[in-house]
Design an enzyme around this catalytic site. Structure first.
Site, PDB file in Angstrom:
ATOM      1  N   THR A 101      51.464   1.206   4.599  1.00  0.00           N
ATOM      2  CA  THR A 101      50.102   1.720   4.803  1.00  0.00           C
ATOM      3  C   THR A 101      50.034   3.228   4.557  1.00  0.00           C
ATOM      4  OG1 THR A 101      49.724  -0.001   6.442  1.00  0.00           O
ATOM      5  CG2 THR A 101      48.208   1.864   6.468  1.00  0.00           C
ATOM      6  N   VAL A 102      50.869   3.983   5.260  1.00  0.00           N
ATOM      7  CA  VAL A 102      50.788   5.447   5.159  1.00  0.00           C
ATOM      8  C   VAL A 102      51.322   5.930   3.810  1.00  0.00           C
ATOM      9  CG1 VAL A 102      51.419   7.630   6.237  1.00  0.00           C
ATOM     10  CG2 VAL A 102      51.012   5.630   7.680  1.00  0.00           C
TER      11      VAL A 102
ATOM     12  N   ILE B  38      43.514  13.424  12.301  1.00  0.00           N
ATOM     13  CA  ILE B  38      42.970  14.581  13.041  1.00  0.00           C
ATOM     14  C   ILE B  38      43.999  15.710  13.081  1.00  0.00           C
ATOM     15  CG2 ILE B  38      42.022  15.379  15.227  1.00  0.00           C
ATOM     16  CD1 ILE B  38      41.412  12.558  15.983  1.00  0.00           C
TER      17      ILE B  38
ATOM     18  N   LYS C  93      52.965   9.749  21.641  1.00  0.00           N
ATOM     19  CA  LYS C  93      52.147  10.834  21.085  1.00  0.00           C
ATOM     20  C   LYS C  93      51.855  11.878  22.162  1.00  0.00           C
ATOM     21  CE  LYS C  93      49.860   7.811  17.749  1.00  0.00           C
ATOM     22  NZ  LYS C  93      48.737   6.871  17.604  1.00  0.00           N
TER      23      LYS C  93
ATOM     24  N   ASP D 277      52.769   3.605  22.270  1.00  0.00           N
ATOM     25  CA  ASP D 277      52.462   4.459  21.119  1.00  0.00           C
ATOM     26  C   ASP D 277      51.720   5.711  21.600  1.00  0.00           C
ATOM     27  OD1 ASP D 277      52.009   4.728  18.014  1.00  0.00           O
ATOM     28  OD2 ASP D 277      50.050   5.030  18.950  1.00  0.00           O
TER      29      ASP D 277
ATOM     30  N   GLU E  16      52.416  16.411  11.393  1.00  0.00           N
ATOM     31  CA  GLU E  16      50.997  16.315  11.756  1.00  0.00           C
ATOM     32  C   GLU E  16      50.525  14.859  11.825  1.00  0.00           C
ATOM     33  OE1 GLU E  16      48.630  19.185  12.329  1.00  0.00           O
ATOM     34  OE2 GLU E  16      47.959  17.365  13.309  1.00  0.00           O
TER      35      GLU E  16
HETATM   36  P1  NAP Z   1      54.452  -0.079   7.102  1.00  0.00           P
HETATM   37  O1  NAP Z   1      53.124  -0.398   6.514  1.00  0.00           O
HETATM   38  O2  NAP Z   1      55.207  -1.118   7.809  1.00  0.00           O
HETATM   39  O3  NAP Z   1      55.357   0.496   5.897  1.00  0.00           O
HETATM   40  C1  NAP Z   1      56.720   0.809   6.053  1.00  0.00           C
HETATM   41  C2  NAP Z   1      57.333   1.081   4.681  1.00  0.00           C
HETATM   42  O4  NAP Z   1      58.674   1.543   4.867  1.00  0.00           O
HETATM   43  C3  NAP Z   1      57.399  -0.118   3.762  1.00  0.00           C
HETATM   44  O5  NAP Z   1      57.089   0.258   2.449  1.00  0.00           O
HETATM   45  C4  NAP Z   1      58.870  -0.555   3.831  1.00  0.00           C
HETATM   46  O6  NAP Z   1      59.378  -1.076   2.623  1.00  0.00           O
HETATM   47  C5  NAP Z   1      59.553   0.783   4.076  1.00  0.00           C
HETATM   48  N1  NAP Z   1      60.786   0.600   4.845  1.00  0.00           N
HETATM   49  C6  NAP Z   1      60.910   0.227   6.132  1.00  0.00           C
HETATM   50  N2  NAP Z   1      62.196   0.181   6.493  1.00  0.00           N
HETATM   51  C7  NAP Z   1      62.906   0.523   5.382  1.00  0.00           C
HETATM   52  C8  NAP Z   1      64.287   0.652   5.104  1.00  0.00           C
HETATM   53  N3  NAP Z   1      65.208   0.426   6.028  1.00  0.00           N
HETATM   54  N4  NAP Z   1      64.658   1.045   3.868  1.00  0.00           N
HETATM   55  C9  NAP Z   1      63.732   1.279   2.913  1.00  0.00           C
HETATM   56  N5  NAP Z   1      62.399   1.179   3.121  1.00  0.00           N
HETATM   57  C10 NAP Z   1      61.997   0.801   4.346  1.00  0.00           C
HETATM   58  O7  NAP Z   1      54.326   1.158   8.101  1.00  0.00           O
HETATM   59  P2  NAP Z   1      53.136   2.226   8.210  1.00  0.00           P
HETATM   60  O8  NAP Z   1      52.003   1.659   8.966  1.00  0.00           O
HETATM   61  O9  NAP Z   1      52.891   2.844   6.887  1.00  0.00           O
HETATM   62  O10 NAP Z   1      53.803   3.302   9.196  1.00  0.00           O
HETATM   63  C11 NAP Z   1      54.806   4.193   8.742  1.00  0.00           C
HETATM   64  C12 NAP Z   1      55.037   5.266   9.804  1.00  0.00           C
HETATM   65  O11 NAP Z   1      53.841   6.011   9.992  1.00  0.00           O
HETATM   66  C13 NAP Z   1      55.408   4.748  11.195  1.00  0.00           C
HETATM   67  O12 NAP Z   1      56.294   5.670  11.786  1.00  0.00           O
HETATM   68  C14 NAP Z   1      54.088   4.730  11.935  1.00  0.00           C
HETATM   69  O13 NAP Z   1      54.252   4.863  13.335  1.00  0.00           O
HETATM   70  C15 NAP Z   1      53.451   5.967  11.361  1.00  0.00           C
HETATM   71  N6  NAP Z   1      51.990   5.997  11.411  1.00  0.00           N
HETATM   72  C16 NAP Z   1      51.271   4.918  10.988  1.00  0.00           C
HETATM   73  C17 NAP Z   1      49.883   4.983  10.996  1.00  0.00           C
HETATM   74  C18 NAP Z   1      49.036   3.838  10.533  1.00  0.00           C
HETATM   75  O14 NAP Z   1      47.807   3.940  10.623  1.00  0.00           O
HETATM   76  N7  NAP Z   1      49.604   2.764  10.021  1.00  0.00           N
HETATM   77  C19 NAP Z   1      49.238   6.159  11.438  1.00  0.00           C
HETATM   78  C20 NAP Z   1      50.016   7.251  11.863  1.00  0.00           C
HETATM   79  C21 NAP Z   1      51.394   7.156  11.836  1.00  0.00           C
HETATM   80  P3  NAP Z   1      58.899  -2.514   2.036  1.00  0.00           P
HETATM   81  O15 NAP Z   1      57.449  -2.289   1.685  1.00  0.00           O
HETATM   82  O16 NAP Z   1      59.734  -2.749   0.836  1.00  0.00           O
HETATM   83  O17 NAP Z   1      59.093  -3.477   3.155  1.00  0.00           O
HETATM   84  N1  HSE Z   2      49.358   2.374  15.649  1.00  0.00           N
HETATM   85  C1  HSE Z   2      48.841   3.694  15.702  1.00  0.00           C
HETATM   86  C2  HSE Z   2      47.434   3.649  16.278  1.00  0.00           C
HETATM   87  C3  HSE Z   2      48.823   4.304  14.333  1.00  0.00           C
HETATM   88  O1  HSE Z   2      46.842   2.571  16.349  1.00  0.00           O
HETATM   89  O2  HSE Z   2      46.941   4.706  16.684  1.00  0.00           O
HETATM   90  C4  HSE Z   2      48.507   5.762  14.336  1.00  0.00           C
HETATM   91  O3  HSE Z   2      49.545   6.505  14.894  1.00  0.00           O
END
Ligand code: NAP
Ligand code: HSE
EC number: 1.1.1.3
Length: 429
Positions: free
Chosen positions: A14-15, A137, A206, A202, A130
């Site tokens: 996603t990110v 935000i 934060k 979570d 950030e």
């Molecule tokens: P996600 O959608 O699950 O994506 C994770 C990505 O990392 C996937 O592309 C996955 O590869 C890759 N990955 C995971 N483990 C790996 C490994 N061991 N080796 C290589 N690649 C690996 O996660 P996300 O929602 O983007 O979140 C990512 C981070 O941002 C997390 O720390 C989360 O807490 C933070 N975050 C998320 C949001 C949100 O709105 N989602 C907001 C703020 C912060 P594959 O695609 O090949 O499986």
């Molecule tokens: N899972 C988190 C949320 C993503 O719902 O706020 C953003 O850090």
């Protein structure tokens, strides 16, 4: 224009996709602001074959981190994989090689911030995060820079998008808990394991990050009192409405004479409170500083592009430092060691819902138990009754947590009380 600043993404979920879209879609704008093009050179994923749903040169993808670590051209490593291992090992290795790191990983920063900052300081690299708190935000940079001259007194906010989306849907549309969670997951808001969102972890991670920066003292996840939203029922939401409240998962950190108070729990706030109208995936953080007074930060707290926006801005910041060979990334600001106030010593008002026998003397016995522990009741309403069982909803005056818990233990033992159905703190009045 100067040389290109080369970036590697660890993760394209996603990110990662959001960051990719922003850095490629707004490339010209970004290059002008940074003073050089910023280009994604490699992307680490697990599955090289999956369709990523974006226009992407497959040659950028790798499943071997060493390709990134060993590439001297890559100056910035962007960790958007999540989890602790191997993310921590990869980030640590990058910092030790002098590569700056941008991450959105609050789990890793909350747990290992101290050692990561030490590694960054040792190599002169930047560690920017950030995107780890409140999605799009700006809040880390405002606390570390714009409000740096203040003594921060209080932070109170909604810092989990998933639970705010769920509570909004449950309150406004009567959607049930499971469906609300499924919708939040489908929108990419929830963590890989949504228990972290739903059970408040979570938000607690934060809050530990925010409070550490705000109070210049390291606050860990273990210091934060945590309660999630899994026990919130449609009934409590309806009674909250009757009482002119809404239920939100609030994160609260205050500096008090008894120590730093850090807690995350469902909270009833007045419908007139500024946080009451923060709905859907939106987050809002209220910060009170001794010089600035009250400030409020509002925006989308999760999701692809909002979080990508925060991560991309950190990349641009790191790129400028690298291009202009400017040392002095802002590092760890925890230069004090302040005590944590035990939860039992904090004070709130409480909403309590009891299932009881409907017979004379029951209310008097309950009132006596509360009075015995110096809990003063502001209002008591008898709700539904089916002849011999009744539901009682009460709101207390402000009381110390320990007294309330002691009183509830007494109430629980009364033969006329079937169960304490809910106990929710009331704040912000
Ligand atoms: P996600 O959608 O699950 O994506 C994770 C990505 O990392 C996937 O592309 C996955 O590869 C890759 N990955 C995971 N483990 C790996 C490994 N061991 N080796 C290589 N690649 C690996 O996660 P996300 O929602 O983007 O979140 C990512 C981070 O941002 C997390 O720390 C989360 O807490 C933070 N975050 C998320 C949001 C949100 O709105 N989602 C907001 C703020 C912060 P594959 O695609 O090949 O499986
Ligand atoms: N899972 C988190 C949320 C993503 O719902 O706020 C953003 O850090």
């Amino acid at each position: 224009m100067q040389q290109t600043v080369r970036v590697a993404l660890l993760g394209l979920g996603t990110v990662g996709r959001g960051v990719y879209r922003i850095l490629t879609g707004n490339a010209e704008n970004i290059a002008h602001k940074v003073g050089a093009p910023v280009e994604i050179s490699r992307i680490l994923v697990r599955d090289l074959t999956r369709d990523r749903g974006i226009p992407l040169d497959p040659a950028l993808l790798t499943d071997n981190y060493q390709d990134i670590l060993d590439d001297p051209e890559i100056a910035i490593v962007v960790e958007v994989m999540g989890g602790i291992h191997p993310a921590l090992d990869y980030v640590m290795a990058a910092l030790k090689r002098g590569k700056s790191v941008v991450t959105a990983n609050k789990d890793m920063i909350a747990l290992h911030g101290k050692e990561l900052f030490a590694a960054a300081a040792a190599s002169g690299a930047g560690l920017l995060f950030e995107g780890s708190v409140a999605g799009g935000i700006p809040i880390i940079r405002p606390l570390k820079q714009c409000l740096a001259a203040n003594r921060i007194q209080e932070i109170m906010g909604i810092i989990n998008g998933t639970t705010n989306y769920m509570l909004s849907k449950m309150t406004q549309e009567g959607v049930d808990f499971d469906r609300a969670l499924r919708e939040a997951q489908a929108r990419g808001y929830a963590e890989a394991d949504p228990t972290a969102d739903v059970e408040g972890l979570d938000a607690a991670r934060k809050l530990a990050i925010l409070a550490s920066i705000a109070f210049n003292s390291r606050i860990t996840l273990n210091d934060v009192y945590v309660e999630g939203i899994s026990k919130i029922t449609a009934r409590d939401i309806a009674y909250a409405r009757e009482l002119n409240y809404v239920i939100k998962l609030l994160a609260i950190a205050k500096e008090t004479p008894g120590g730093i108070e850090v807690r995350v729990h469902p909270t009833m706030i007045s419908q007139d409170h500024p946080l009451a109208s923060v709905n859907d995936v939106f987050n809002a953080i209220f910060v009170r500083g001794d010089a600035v007074g009250d400030t409020m930060f509002y925006g989308r707290g999760a999701g692809e592009l909002p979080t990508g926006s925060a991560v991309a801005a950190d990349i641009m910041d790191a790129a400028r430092h690298i291009l202009h060979k400017v040392p002095g990334f802002i590092g760890c600001t925890c230069y004090e060691e302040k005590p944590i106030k035990p939860m039992a010593m904090t004070e709130s008002k409480f909403y309590i819902r009891l299932m009881v026998a409907d017979r004379p003397g029951v209310l008097a016995a309950i009132a006596y138990a509360f009075g015995d522990k110096e809990v003063s009741l502001a209002s008591v309403i008898q709700k539904h009754t089916d002849g011999d069982r009744a539901e009682i909803v009460m709101v207390t005056h402000r009381v110390r947590e320990q007294n309330l818990q002691d009183a509830l233990r007494l109430v629980e033992c009364l033969s006329s009380v079937d169960r304490i159905a809910s106990c929710i703190r009331v704040e912000g009045e």
